[in-house]
Design an enzyme around this catalytic site. Sequence first.
Site, PDB file in Angstrom:
ATOM      1  N   GLN A  35      13.961   0.546  12.285  1.00 19.15           N
ATOM      2  CA  GLN A  35      14.993  -0.403  11.850  1.00 19.15           C
ATOM      3  C   GLN A  35      16.220   0.308  11.279  1.00 19.15           C
ATOM      4  O   GLN A  35      17.319  -0.237  11.294  1.00 19.15           O
ATOM      5  CB  GLN A  35      14.420  -1.358  10.809  1.00 19.15           C
ATOM      6  CG  GLN A  35      13.979  -0.682   9.531  1.00 19.15           C
ATOM      7  CD  GLN A  35      13.338  -1.653   8.544  1.00 19.15           C
ATOM      8  OE1 GLN A  35      13.144  -2.821   8.845  1.00 19.15           O
ATOM      9  NE2 GLN A  35      12.998  -1.160   7.366  1.00 19.15           N
ATOM     10  N   ARG A 108      10.542  15.777   2.423  1.00 21.88           N
ATOM     11  CA  ARG A 108      10.239  14.729   3.404  1.00 21.88           C
ATOM     12  C   ARG A 108      11.290  14.680   4.505  1.00 21.88           C
ATOM     13  O   ARG A 108      10.978  14.513   5.684  1.00 21.88           O
ATOM     14  CB  ARG A 108      10.142  13.363   2.708  1.00 21.88           C
ATOM     15  CG  ARG A 108       9.821  12.230   3.668  1.00 21.88           C
ATOM     16  CD  ARG A 108       9.791  10.883   2.973  1.00 21.88           C
ATOM     17  NE  ARG A 108       9.472   9.831   3.931  1.00 21.88           N
ATOM     18  CZ  ARG A 108      10.354   9.248   4.724  1.00 21.88           C
ATOM     19  NH1 ARG A 108      11.632   9.589   4.669  1.00 21.88           N
ATOM     20  NH2 ARG A 108       9.973   8.310   5.573  1.00 21.88           N
ATOM     21  N   TYR A 220       7.400  21.460  -7.612  1.00 23.78           N
ATOM     22  CA  TYR A 220       7.115  22.613  -6.754  1.00 23.78           C
ATOM     23  C   TYR A 220       8.357  22.903  -5.914  1.00 23.78           C
ATOM     24  O   TYR A 220       9.182  22.018  -5.683  1.00 23.78           O
ATOM     25  CB  TYR A 220       5.899  22.361  -5.848  1.00 23.78           C
ATOM     26  CG  TYR A 220       5.875  21.063  -5.094  1.00 23.78           C
ATOM     27  CD1 TYR A 220       6.593  20.882  -3.917  1.00 23.78           C
ATOM     28  CD2 TYR A 220       5.103  19.988  -5.552  1.00 23.78           C
ATOM     29  CE1 TYR A 220       6.555  19.685  -3.216  1.00 23.78           C
ATOM     30  CE2 TYR A 220       5.077  18.774  -4.864  1.00 23.78           C
ATOM     31  CZ  TYR A 220       5.799  18.638  -3.697  1.00 23.78           C
ATOM     32  OH  TYR A 220       5.769  17.441  -3.007  1.00 23.78           O
ATOM     33  N   ASP A 299       0.986   4.036   6.176  1.00 21.88           N
ATOM     34  CA  ASP A 299       1.121   3.135   5.019  1.00 21.88           C
ATOM     35  C   ASP A 299       0.967   1.666   5.402  1.00 21.88           C
ATOM     36  O   ASP A 299       0.578   0.844   4.568  1.00 21.88           O
ATOM     37  CB  ASP A 299       2.499   3.313   4.373  1.00 21.88           C
ATOM     38  CG  ASP A 299       2.551   4.521   3.442  1.00 21.88           C
ATOM     39  OD1 ASP A 299       1.551   5.255   3.363  1.00 21.88           O
ATOM     40  OD2 ASP A 299       3.603   4.723   2.800  1.00 21.88           O
TER      41      ASP A 299
HETATM   42  C1  LIG Z   1      13.032   6.255   3.073  1.00 24.23           C
HETATM   43  C2  LIG Z   1      11.678   6.706   2.579  1.00 24.23           C
HETATM   44  C3  LIG Z   1      11.609   7.656   1.540  1.00 24.23           C
HETATM   45  C4  LIG Z   1      10.346   8.090   1.086  1.00 24.23           C
HETATM   46  N1  LIG Z   1      10.287   9.025   0.078  1.00 24.23           N
HETATM   47  C5  LIG Z   1       9.087   9.502  -0.318  1.00 24.23           C
HETATM   48  C6  LIG Z   1       8.981  10.532  -1.310  1.00 24.23           C
HETATM   49  O1  LIG Z   1       9.992  11.026  -1.821  1.00 24.23           O
HETATM   50  N2  LIG Z   1       7.739  10.977  -1.677  1.00 24.23           N
HETATM   51  C7  LIG Z   1       6.611  10.428  -1.125  1.00 24.23           C
HETATM   52  O2  LIG Z   1       5.501  10.853  -1.477  1.00 24.23           O
HETATM   53  N3  LIG Z   1       6.674   9.462  -0.183  1.00 24.23           N
HETATM   54  C8  LIG Z   1       7.879   8.984   0.230  1.00 24.23           C
HETATM   55  N4  LIG Z   1       7.937   8.031   1.197  1.00 24.23           N
HETATM   56  C9  LIG Z   1       6.681   7.503   1.730  1.00 24.23           C
HETATM   57  C10 LIG Z   1       6.007   8.439   2.695  1.00 24.23           C
HETATM   58  O3  LIG Z   1       6.909   8.876   3.678  1.00 24.23           O
HETATM   59  C11 LIG Z   1       4.868   7.679   3.343  1.00 24.23           C
HETATM   60  O4  LIG Z   1       3.987   7.227   2.333  1.00 24.23           O
HETATM   61  C12 LIG Z   1       4.001   8.503   4.268  1.00 24.23           C
HETATM   62  O5  LIG Z   1       4.706   9.529   4.880  1.00 24.23           O
HETATM   63  C13 LIG Z   1       3.362   7.609   5.331  1.00 24.23           C
HETATM   64  O6  LIG Z   1       4.319   7.394   6.343  1.00 24.23           O
HETATM   65  P1  LIG Z   1       4.445   6.130   7.277  1.00 24.23           P
HETATM   66  O7  LIG Z   1       5.063   6.666   8.522  1.00 24.23           O
HETATM   67  O8  LIG Z   1       3.178   5.383   7.361  1.00 24.23           O
HETATM   68  O9  LIG Z   1       5.483   5.174   6.514  1.00 24.23           O
HETATM   69  P2  LIG Z   1       7.005   5.397   6.124  1.00 24.23           P
HETATM   70  O10 LIG Z   1       7.305   6.813   5.858  1.00 24.23           O
HETATM   71  O11 LIG Z   1       7.303   4.392   5.070  1.00 24.23           O
HETATM   72  O12 LIG Z   1       7.805   5.005   7.464  1.00 24.23           O
HETATM   73  C14 LIG Z   1       7.925   3.679   7.929  1.00 24.23           C
HETATM   74  C15 LIG Z   1       9.141   3.608   8.852  1.00 24.23           C
HETATM   75  O13 LIG Z   1       9.143   2.333   9.485  1.00 24.23           O
HETATM   76  C16 LIG Z   1      10.456   1.825   9.513  1.00 24.23           C
HETATM   77  N5  LIG Z   1      10.296   0.363   9.604  1.00 24.23           N
HETATM   78  C17 LIG Z   1       9.875  -0.493   8.654  1.00 24.23           C
HETATM   79  N6  LIG Z   1       9.751  -1.734   9.167  1.00 24.23           N
HETATM   80  C18 LIG Z   1      10.092  -1.654  10.465  1.00 24.23           C
HETATM   81  C19 LIG Z   1      10.124  -2.595  11.546  1.00 24.23           C
HETATM   82  N7  LIG Z   1       9.775  -3.888  11.364  1.00 24.23           N
HETATM   83  N8  LIG Z   1      10.540  -2.170  12.771  1.00 24.23           N
HETATM   84  C20 LIG Z   1      10.902  -0.875  12.978  1.00 24.23           C
HETATM   85  N9  LIG Z   1      10.883   0.056  11.984  1.00 24.23           N
HETATM   86  C21 LIG Z   1      10.462  -0.327  10.768  1.00 24.23           C
HETATM   87  C22 LIG Z   1      11.081   2.350   8.242  1.00 24.23           C
HETATM   88  O14 LIG Z   1      12.507   2.408   8.352  1.00 24.23           O
HETATM   89  C23 LIG Z   1      10.467   3.743   8.136  1.00 24.23           C
HETATM   90  O15 LIG Z   1      11.246   4.716   8.799  1.00 24.23           O
HETATM   91  C24 LIG Z   1       9.159   7.553   1.662  1.00 24.23           C
HETATM   92  C25 LIG Z   1       9.251   6.604   2.705  1.00 24.23           C
HETATM   93  C26 LIG Z   1      10.501   6.170   3.178  1.00 24.23           C
HETATM   94  C27 LIG Z   1      10.597   5.137   4.297  1.00 24.23           C
END
Ligand SMILES: Cc1cc2nc3c(=O)[nH]c(=O)nc-3n(C[C@H](O)[C@H](O)[C@H](O)COP(=O)(O)OP(=O)(O)OC[C@H]3O[C@@H](n4cnc5c(N)ncnc54)[C@H](O)[C@@H]3O)c2cc1C
Length: 397
Positions: A35, A108, A220, A299
């Site tokens: 998104q 990250r 760190y 997540d």
């Molecule tokens: C902007 C951001 C900053 C973060 N900063 C930290 C941090 O500093 N330290 C830490 O420990 N964790 C952080 N996290 C969380 C960490 O990245 C996640 O907990 C972990 O990496 C698991 O990743 P994930 O891919 O499941 O989810 P996420 O990393 O949350 O990625 C989800 C992605 O899905 C996209 N998205 C959401 N809804 C939709 C949709 N309906 N359609 C299309 N795309 C969509 C979002 O834009 C995002 O890019 C952050 C996450 C984000 C999004």
Amino acid sequence: MASSRTVLIAGGGIGGLTAALAIAQRGFRVSVYDQAERLEEIGAGIQLSPNASRILIALGLAEKLKPLVVAPEELRVLNAQSARVLANAPLGQSIERRYGAPYWVIHRGDLQAALVEAVQAHPDITLALGKRIDDVAVHPNGVTAAAVGTTLTSEERGSALIGADGLWSRLRRRLGDARAPHFAGHTAWRALVPADDVVADLRAPAVNLWLGRNAHLVHYPVRGRQLINVVAIVRDDWSGASWNEPGLRSELLERFPTGMWPPVTRSLLAAPARWHKWALHDRPPLRRWGKGPVTLLGDAAHPMLPYLAQGAAMAIEDAAVLAARLAETPDDLAGAMRRYERARRRRTARAQRAARRNGTVYHMGGAEAFLRTLAMMAMGGQRLIRRYDWLYGWKPA
Ligand SMILES: Cc1cc2nc3c(=O)[nH]c(=O)nc-3n(C[C@H](O)[C@H](O)[C@H](O)COP(=O)(O)OP(=O)(O)OC[C@H]3O[C@@H](n4cnc5c(N)ncnc54)[C@H](O)[C@@H]3O)c2cc1C
């Protein structure tokens, strides 16, 4: 037909991008939608324990990541009030020998950028930004997802859909879980400090965990030791959904008062001019992650409180397991997804529980904190790490 083997992924975070690479490596075509208009460098440090680093290495990312990561030599657990080291656990070579893969820490944004570069270089993966996956319909030939852009909504067709859309996952809601994540009562404050601005001890290649009453502090080095990642976690009432809320340094320093926190920690907290905060949310383990050729990952399926440093690692593990199951039965992707969910449910729920437990232990005060100090000192660093053999020793089947 190539189109009958296209897997759609909603979300280009760490989980979605790793899944794209792992699934394309198994011979599928992949389309990733995020998104966000741009995948910016938002966030601070992420820990990649051996269970995750071995997967990134197997995906051929070692050379790309090596200049960006730091391999800390030790984990130091310290008592904030006494400034005493409670446990000193070897990481570095020792952990690599024990588990067969390194323990890395990384910004990250650097990890996401390296994954995006690999995704964009892959001929079988497309990445579409500024497209939010809002809905999905399942039909006999696969799935059709509604992708909402700033001006247009398009219908995207594929054989299967993975919801890697993070903590606030829309797809999870579409799959029937109407409950929202609940606020865990803590906020995490993050900042990056140029390494040259801090005293030598704070620049050492170590993961430092300071435990205090109702607050803890992790720091760190990242980005080849040029920056120090600082994350301070405190009790709080603010529960917004943003990852990027500005936070006031003066407000944070009040939570780490003189007398309870030693000067070296207060000087570190005073160093960054800009802080950002995010509210920590949790969800109970989910029983059903998917339906038909649709499933969840990272997540979206199992948000982790950060007290075990496994949020990114569990998403990366999911990606490897899901890719392997899809490749086993490419003509039955729904069946493959159910096998993936069965393989992941218990382990991710265990990590969620362990993270929650650490949160309670880290913020203890009074007599409880005293007993925790005794227990940690008696245990020592080696045993502290071995308690996590189940986590770090894991390999994808
Ligand atoms: C902007 C951001 C900053 C973060 N900063 C930290 C941090 O500093 N330290 C830490 O420990 N964790 C952080 N996290 C969380 C960490 O990245 C996640 O907990 C972990 O990496 C698991 O990743 P994930 O891919 O499941 O989810 P996420 O990393 O949350 O990625 C989800 C992605 O899905 C996209 N998205 C959401 N809804 C939709 C949709 N309906 N359609 C299309 N795309 C969509 C979002 O834009 C995002 O890019 C952050 C996450 C984000 C999004």
